[in-house]
Design a protein around this motif. Structure first.
Motif, PDB file in Angstrom:
ATOM      1  N   PRO A 144      31.132  50.627  37.678  1.00 51.66           N
ATOM      2  CA  PRO A 144      31.517  49.982  38.550  1.00 51.66           C
ATOM      3  C   PRO A 144      31.655  50.459  39.588  1.00 51.66           C
ATOM      4  CG  PRO A 144      33.101  50.572  36.505  1.00 51.66           C
ATOM      5  CD  PRO A 144      32.357  50.914  36.176  1.00 51.66           C
ATOM      6  N   PHE A 146      34.556  51.119  41.602  1.00 50.37           N
ATOM      7  CA  PHE A 146      35.703  51.223  41.583  1.00 50.37           C
ATOM      8  C   PHE A 146      35.877  51.958  40.896  1.00 50.37           C
ATOM      9  CE2 PHE A 146      36.761  48.544  38.312  1.00 50.37           C
ATOM     10  CZ  PHE A 146      36.354  47.151  38.783  1.00 50.37           C
ATOM     11  N   LEU A 150      37.828  55.487  41.809  1.00 52.64           N
ATOM     12  CA  LEU A 150      38.618  56.347  40.668  1.00 52.64           C
ATOM     13  C   LEU A 150      39.266  57.355  39.810  1.00 52.64           C
ATOM     14  CD1 LEU A 150      41.114  53.326  39.277  1.00 52.64           C
ATOM     15  CD2 LEU A 150      41.322  53.956  41.226  1.00 52.64           C
ATOM     16  N   GLY A 253      28.789  44.089  49.689  1.00 55.87           N
ATOM     17  CA  GLY A 253      30.309  44.418  47.933  1.00 55.87           C
ATOM     18  C   GLY A 253      30.615  45.375  47.612  1.00 55.87           C
ATOM     19  N   ILE A 257      35.090  46.385  48.181  1.00 55.83           N
ATOM     20  CA  ILE A 257      35.391  46.054  46.820  1.00 55.83           C
ATOM     21  C   ILE A 257      36.593  47.691  47.088  1.00 55.83           C
ATOM     22  CG2 ILE A 257      35.794  46.890  44.419  1.00 55.83           C
ATOM     23  CD1 ILE A 257      33.500  45.224  44.172  1.00 55.83           C
ATOM     24  N   ASN A 260      39.384  48.296  49.390  1.00 56.25           N
ATOM     25  CA  ASN A 260      40.353  48.339  48.383  1.00 56.25           C
ATOM     26  C   ASN A 260      41.231  49.102  47.200  1.00 56.25           C
ATOM     27  OD1 ASN A 260      41.425  44.617  48.763  1.00 56.25           O
ATOM     28  ND2 ASN A 260      39.167  45.472  48.888  1.00 56.25           N
ATOM     29  N   ILE A 271      39.274  39.867  53.596  1.00 57.53           N
ATOM     30  CA  ILE A 271      39.265  39.417  53.085  1.00 57.53           C
ATOM     31  C   ILE A 271      39.890  38.800  51.425  1.00 57.53           C
ATOM     32  CG2 ILE A 271      36.853  39.610  51.827  1.00 57.53           C
ATOM     33  CD1 ILE A 271      36.099  37.403  52.302  1.00 57.53           C
ATOM     34  N   VAL A 272      39.865  39.670  50.698  1.00 58.91           N
ATOM     35  CA  VAL A 272      40.669  40.186  50.030  1.00 58.91           C
ATOM     36  C   VAL A 272      42.044  39.451  49.415  1.00 58.91           C
ATOM     37  CG1 VAL A 272      41.136  41.325  47.208  1.00 58.91           C
ATOM     38  CG2 VAL A 272      39.190  41.428  48.517  1.00 58.91           C
ATOM     39  N   VAL A 275      42.318  36.114  49.837  1.00 63.77           N
ATOM     40  CA  VAL A 275      41.650  35.524  48.661  1.00 63.77           C
ATOM     41  C   VAL A 275      42.830  35.277  47.912  1.00 63.77           C
ATOM     42  CG1 VAL A 275      40.663  35.295  46.787  1.00 63.77           C
ATOM     43  CG2 VAL A 275      38.912  35.877  48.696  1.00 63.77           C
ATOM     44  N   ASN A 276      43.399  36.433  47.870  1.00 68.35           N
ATOM     45  CA  ASN A 276      45.211  36.273  47.139  1.00 68.35           C
ATOM     46  C   ASN A 276      45.864  35.487  47.705  1.00 68.35           C
ATOM     47  OD1 ASN A 276      45.452  38.146  45.061  1.00 68.35           O
ATOM     48  ND2 ASN A 276      44.604  39.450  46.071  1.00 68.35           N
TER      49      ASN A 276
ATOM     50  N   VAL C 145      29.881  39.476  44.838  1.00 68.78           N
ATOM     51  CA  VAL C 145      31.092  39.926  44.926  1.00 68.78           C
ATOM     52  C   VAL C 145      31.438  37.959  46.157  1.00 68.78           C
ATOM     53  CG1 VAL C 145      32.518  40.802  45.334  1.00 68.78           C
ATOM     54  CG2 VAL C 145      30.975  41.500  44.770  1.00 68.78           C
ATOM     55  N   LEU C 149      34.409  35.611  45.415  1.00 69.58           N
ATOM     56  CA  LEU C 149      35.398  35.409  46.673  1.00 69.58           C
ATOM     57  C   LEU C 149      35.542  33.876  47.380  1.00 69.58           C
ATOM     58  CD1 LEU C 149      34.937  38.692  48.299  1.00 69.58           C
ATOM     59  CD2 LEU C 149      36.940  37.966  46.182  1.00 69.58           C
ATOM     60  N   LEU C 230      30.146  43.213  35.025  1.00 71.26           N
ATOM     61  CA  LEU C 230      30.374  43.812  36.521  1.00 71.26           C
ATOM     62  C   LEU C 230      31.525  42.837  37.191  1.00 71.26           C
ATOM     63  CD1 LEU C 230      27.735  46.607  37.245  1.00 71.26           C
ATOM     64  CD2 LEU C 230      30.112  46.750  36.180  1.00 71.26           C
ATOM     65  N   ALA C 233      34.639  42.881  35.889  1.00 72.21           N
ATOM     66  CA  ALA C 233      35.834  43.410  36.077  1.00 72.21           C
ATOM     67  C   ALA C 233      35.899  43.483  37.281  1.00 72.21           C
ATOM     68  CB  ALA C 233      34.340  44.797  35.617  1.00 72.21           C
ATOM     69  N   SER C 234      35.235  43.245  38.744  1.00 73.77           N
ATOM     70  CA  SER C 234      35.476  43.881  40.125  1.00 73.77           C
ATOM     71  C   SER C 234      36.773  42.566  40.105  1.00 73.77           C
ATOM     72  CB  SER C 234      34.202  43.467  41.048  1.00 73.77           C
ATOM     73  OG  SER C 234      33.346  44.623  40.405  1.00 73.77           O
ATOM     74  N   TYR C 237      39.562  43.554  38.709  1.00 73.57           N
ATOM     75  CA  TYR C 237      40.548  44.759  39.076  1.00 73.57           C
ATOM     76  C   TYR C 237      41.322  44.239  40.773  1.00 73.57           C
ATOM     77  CZ  TYR C 237      41.393  49.339  42.694  1.00 73.57           C
ATOM     78  OH  TYR C 237      41.686  49.682  43.384  1.00 73.57           O
ATOM     79  N   LEU C 238      40.278  43.209  41.598  1.00 71.57           N
ATOM     80  CA  LEU C 238      40.823  43.245  42.692  1.00 71.57           C
ATOM     81  C   LEU C 238      42.409  42.479  42.930  1.00 71.57           C
ATOM     82  CD1 LEU C 238      37.932  42.642  44.715  1.00 71.57           C
ATOM     83  CD2 LEU C 238      39.178  43.881  44.950  1.00 71.57           C
ATOM     84  N   LEU C 240      41.708  39.110  41.079  1.00 72.41           N
ATOM     85  CA  LEU C 240      41.596  38.402  40.698  1.00 72.41           C
ATOM     86  C   LEU C 240      40.771  37.315  39.653  1.00 72.41           C
ATOM     87  CD1 LEU C 240      39.681  38.232  44.974  1.00 72.41           C
ATOM     88  CD2 LEU C 240      41.729  37.042  43.985  1.00 72.41           C
ATOM     89  N   GLY C 250      38.987  44.972  34.086  1.00 69.99           N
ATOM     90  CA  GLY C 250      38.770  45.514  35.314  1.00 69.99           C
ATOM     91  C   GLY C 250      40.944  45.411  35.517  1.00 69.99           C
ATOM     92  N   LEU C 253      42.476  48.321  34.845  1.00 64.26           N
ATOM     93  CA  LEU C 253      41.741  49.643  35.540  1.00 64.26           C
ATOM     94  C   LEU C 253      43.307  49.324  37.053  1.00 64.26           C
ATOM     95  CD1 LEU C 253      38.127  49.707  35.393  1.00 64.26           C
ATOM     96  CD2 LEU C 253      39.799  51.718  35.127  1.00 64.26           C
TER      97      LEU C 253
END
Lengths: 315, 324, 301
Positions: A144, A146, A150, A253, A257, A260, A271-272, A275-276, C145, C149, C230, C233-234, C237-238, C240, C250, C253
């Protein structure tokens, strides 16, 4: 001749974008509720909804909302975020110079890695070294983006301290600073994308290696290397350009990510965040901008492989 | 003057041999045909002789261009092979459509070859291109220089490929089924052209095909290949009139309304050789043809020796002799 | 679009159907290493998920602040504990459930939708085929993604946005794959024979053609499953994805990020879990592709 094609394709792309905008609009503002109903959730009574709609400017008919929105995309007035009250348009514009360079940087790094790696693994496809690269790209594809970020961050930012682990220095303040903020994000993006590209590069080169025109080139006295250089690369570029176009969406995409992970103030984090907060108005506009970027890139790759492949020029 | 000597060439993939004990000697202006059905090993032989043997294939024996002092081609590196290719031997592949780089104009591709081979300027190369293209019968050659391969017909493309081949001024031209991808009219044209061109340029020709009628028109000698072995070799005139090997005979009688075999009546059922060519690695031991041969006996379990004929040889325990 | 241009339109190499129809294939071909290795890897997650229904080393949601960030093997935590003292190994096992649910449902819906759509298009050819082609052209390049979203914004957090995003985006892809491969099959002898007997298009499609496409469909399914995992997980992670306390790789992480400097292993394990599972699916898909058509790997001429 060529001009016609450019015009037709561009028109087609714009038409596609319009259709996409309608779909996005329907998805976010019409089907299953709009910004008002979503925000209120359980507390949705008819009065609350109407009141909120008025505040959001949603008290007109959907077609009119749509037209207003479209007009806003062009003029720059996209309303305000229902949470922060900040105007959406300027915010979008402010964040583009983070997202776009990051994506392009990621793409460049990906190609810089994938082109030699794929080439090598194709030319040495029967040896262990070629197989190793193939295996490596298989593993890379499963990571992944992200997580890669990390891991890279934990070493290069936290442990060694060469790069910042987050935040962005605006271009206007310091160009080297901005670039520094983008290195780890772009490398994370690039490595994973490179793993994907390597397979395609390898495949394209192998196809070329098996081709009759390479054999003919060798028959007239060129070595493998010479014939691949003269004839192979140009022909291999054709499918590769197509792949880059197709993968651009995936890359974008990834950018969303990554922003963030590294707290970069780009469209992705915008956008994230929206969305949150269930801030549909913002989501709607940012989605359209992202879609526009994808459409534009697809158009560019479409036109360029027509340029590369003479057989397609009359289409 | 000997151009090519091949001694005991064997080619194979992994543990299978595709070609065994192949011998050949070619001199200037020789015209040799190599005939056989698909899968008999002729293409990999052609590739090997042209210096284009696939990496996955092994080869043993001696392949020598030029006189006795030349080195064995099988031991050469890619660089050394590249030097031989073009100038000494050049191969024309089966499919003309695919043999030309689709992204480059004809003039550019041909010009590249000429500039490289003969070290002349682009301008000079250009006029040579036009010259050669006209020689192969391509009309409006000057215009054609600016065309892309996909703008030409199959027959035209094959002519361009031939032009590229001869512009290298090779000693030997190996043509691997150059007409299979073409329609009948174009086929005849190419064969005629080939005949003319190799005569004019003094190039030796090795023509590989499954089509016997072309061999009759084009070549002096013919080798018949089956199962990776040459089962018969001799002068075209003799072989076609009185073949010794049953396989050759079978091939000849299978030609509709064939003029080559006596006693072939019109309207009669078309004779075919029963069975089909076995896959690589599945050839019978001993005589490769014995599973499909009407004359086979227990003797044929041993590989037949090479029997000499006045103009060549054949490998058969029960050959067809003229008295039959 | 010319053939040349569509060569790479398939984002994943589609294997050619083998020469003999499925009903007549005999003999076993050697199963490729990738298939073995891949299947092995990808089976780890379902096994872990299954076992976790009945048992995990510790309660995955139990926090123990005293023992937070224990290193692997310390304090009875097999793989260590996270920032809240939860056992990582247990969370991994339970988290597998979540990933597989999203993957399984998403892929199933996509297959269902795609095959249905393709069936309709094939049986009643006409404008529907055009629509499928256009639609799949569009969605090929669109990142899953973003769709997830949008759905998240509408529906709120959870697994549903991810599942639906996969279903929506891949239905046209599956439809195109099935329809595209079905059409040439209609010309094959065994189909013509059936038609000569009087069988209609529908019967022929379901009885003869679909079974022959099963290999292609399964390969596509493995690819989609990998993407779904994936994606889940993404999204987690965010922030959501599925809400706490339900474990998710996710989100593990996400929680681990702040502790990167002091306890990097907290981020390593969930990442490895994702990698191993996704790799498993990809390898298995490749292996299946090899099995279906080994000609794809022929030697250079």
């Amino acid at each position: 001749m060529i001009g016609h094609i450019i015009l037709r394709r561009t028109a087609s792309a714009l038409a596609g974008l319009v259709v996409a905008s309608v779909v996005i609009f329907l998805a976010l503002s019409v089907l299953g509720g709009d910004a008002a109903t979503v925000v209120l959730g359980d507390q949705a009574t008819q009065e609350n909804i109407t009141a909120l709609r008025q505040r959001f400017g949603l008290d007109v008919s959907p077609p009119e909302q749509y037209l207003r929105w479209m007009k806003g995309m062009v003029t720059g007035d996209l309303g305000r975020s229902h949470l922060t009250g900040a105007p959406v348009g300027p915010e979008l514009r402010r964040r583009l110079p983070v997202t776009l360079p990051l994506t392009l940087l990621g793409l460049s790094i990906a190609l810089l890695i994938a082109l030699p790696a794929g080439l090598y693994s194709a030319v040495r496809h029967q040896r262990a070294s070629g197989a190793l690269i193939s295996a490596g790209s298989q593993v890379g594809m499963a990571i992944p983006v992200f997580w890669a970020a990390l891991m890279l961050s934990s070493f290069f930012a936290v442990r060694v301290g060469w790069f910042p682990s987050g935040g962005f220095v605006p271009w206007s303040e310091s160009v080297p600073g901005a670039l520094e903020s983008l290195v780890l994000p772009a490398v994370s993006l690039g490595i994973i994308q490179a793993a994907i590209f390597t397979r395609y590069v390898r495949s394209a080169i192998l196809d070329v290696m098996r081709s009759d025109y390479i054999q003919m080139a060798r028959a007239t006295g060129l070595t493998w290397t010479q014939s691949l250089w003269r004839h192979g690369l140009r022909n291999a570029a054709i499918p590769l350009v197509t792949v880059v176009g197709l993968q651009f969406g995936v890359l974008l995409g990834g950018t969303i990510i990554i922003e963030n992970v590294f707290y970069l103030p780009g469209l992705g984090s915008m956008i994230v965040g929206a969305v949150n907060q269930r801030d549909l108005i913002v989501v709607q506009s940012v989605t359209l901008v992202l879609t526009a970027i994808i459409v534009a890139t697809n158009l560019a790759t479409d036109l360029s492989y027509r340029f590369l492949d003479p057989r397609l020029r009359s289409q | 003057m000997s151009i090519l000597t091949v001694e005991n060439l064997s080619i194979g993939f992994g543990s299978n041999s595709a070609v065994r004990e192949f011998d050949l000697g070619m001199s200037e202006r020789d015209r040799m045909g190599l005939v056989g059905e698909s899968g008999c090993g002729k293409t990999v032989t052609a590739l090997t002789l042209a210096g284009l043997r696939p990496e996955s294939a092994w080869a043993t024996g001696v392949v020598r261009y030029g006189d006795q002092s030349g080195s064995n081609m099988l031991a050469m590196s890619e660089r050394q092979l590249a030097t031989l290719r073009g100038g000494t031997v050049v191969m024309m592949p089966q499919d003309p459509a695919a043999a030309l780089d689709p992204a480059k104009r004809i003039g550019r591709q041909m010009g590249d070859v000429i500039v490289r081979r003969h070290r002349v300027s682009r301008a000079r190369a250009r006029s040579v291109c036009v010259d050669v293209l006209e020689r192969v019968g391509l009309r409006r050659a000057e215009e054609r220089l600016r065309s892309y391969p996909h703008e030409l017909s199959g027959g035209q493309r094959q002519r361009v490929v031939l032009a590229m081949a001869i512009s290298c001024r090779p000693k030997l031209l190996i043509a691997d089924e150059p007409t299979t991808a073409l329609d009948v009219t174009a086929q005849a044209g190419i064969v005629r052209l080939l005949s003319q061109v190799v005569a004019e340029e003094g190039i030796a020709l090795l023509y590989i095909t499954h089509d016997l009628s072309v061999i009759a028109a084009l070549c002096q000698d013919v080798m018949v290949m089956y199962g990776g072995r040459i089962v018969e070799f001799g002068r075209v005139k003799r072989v076609f009139r009185a073949p010794h090997h049953p396989y050759t005979s079978g091939l000849l009688t299978a030609i509709p309304a064939s003029n080559f075999q006596e006693g072939h009546t019109r309207g009669a059922r078309l004779p075919t050789i029963p069975g089909s060519v076995p896959a690589l690695g599945e050839f019978p031991t001993g005589c490769v043809f014995r599973d499909r041969c009407s004359r086979a006996t227990e003797r044929c379990i041993d590989t037949p020796p090479r029997s000499l004929a006045p103009d060549g040889y054949f490998e058969c325990w029960h050959p067809i002799m003229e008295t039959e | 679009m010319t053939e040349r241009a569509t060569e790479f339109r398939e984002p994943y190499e589609v294997p050619e159907l083998s020469a003999e129809p499925v009903s007549r294939q005999r003999g076993r071909r050697r199963v490729p290493l990738t298939l073995w290795g891949g299947s092995l890897l990808l089976s780890l997650a379902p096994i872990a998920a299954f076992v976790s229904f009945f048992w995990t080393p510790k309660d995955p949601t139990a926090q123990d602040i005293e023992q937070r960030l224990s290193s692997p093997g310390q304090n009875g935590y097999l793989l260590g504990s996270d920032g809240f003292g939860r056992d990582i190994a247990s969370q991994l096992m339970a988290g597998a459930q979540n990933s597989l649910v999203v993957g399984g449902l998403g892929v199933s819906l996509a297959l269902l939708g795609g095959i249905t759509l393709a069936s309709l298009a094939v049986i009643r050819s006409g404008w529907l085929e055009e629509v499928i082609m256009r639609l799949s052209d569009v969605v090929y390049a669109f990142p899953v993604v973003i769709v997830a979203l949008i759905l998240s914004a509408k529906m709120g957090p959870g697994n549903l946005p991810g599942i639906l995003a996969v279903a929506i985006l891949f239905t046209p892809v599956v439809a195109r794959l099935v329809r595209g491969s079905a059409v040439p099959l209609f010309e094959r002898e065994f189909v013509l024979a059936a038609r000569a007997y009087g069988r209609g298009r529908t019967y022929v499609f379901f009885r003869h053609i679909l079974p022959n496409l099963s290999a292609l469909v399964i390969v596509q399914a493995t690819v989609m499953f990998a993407i779904a995992i994936l994606l889940e997980a993404s999204l987690s992670y965010l922030g959501l994805g599925v809400s706490p306390p339900t474990p998710s790789w996710g989100r593990m992480l996400r929680d681990a990020q702040q502790f990167l400097s002091v306890a990097p292993w907290v981020a390593v394990w969930p990442g490895l879990a994702i990698i191993v599972t996704v790799l498993g699916f990809n390898l298995a898909g490749d292996g299946l592709r090899d099995l279906a058509d080994p000609k794809l790997h022929r030697a250079v001429r």
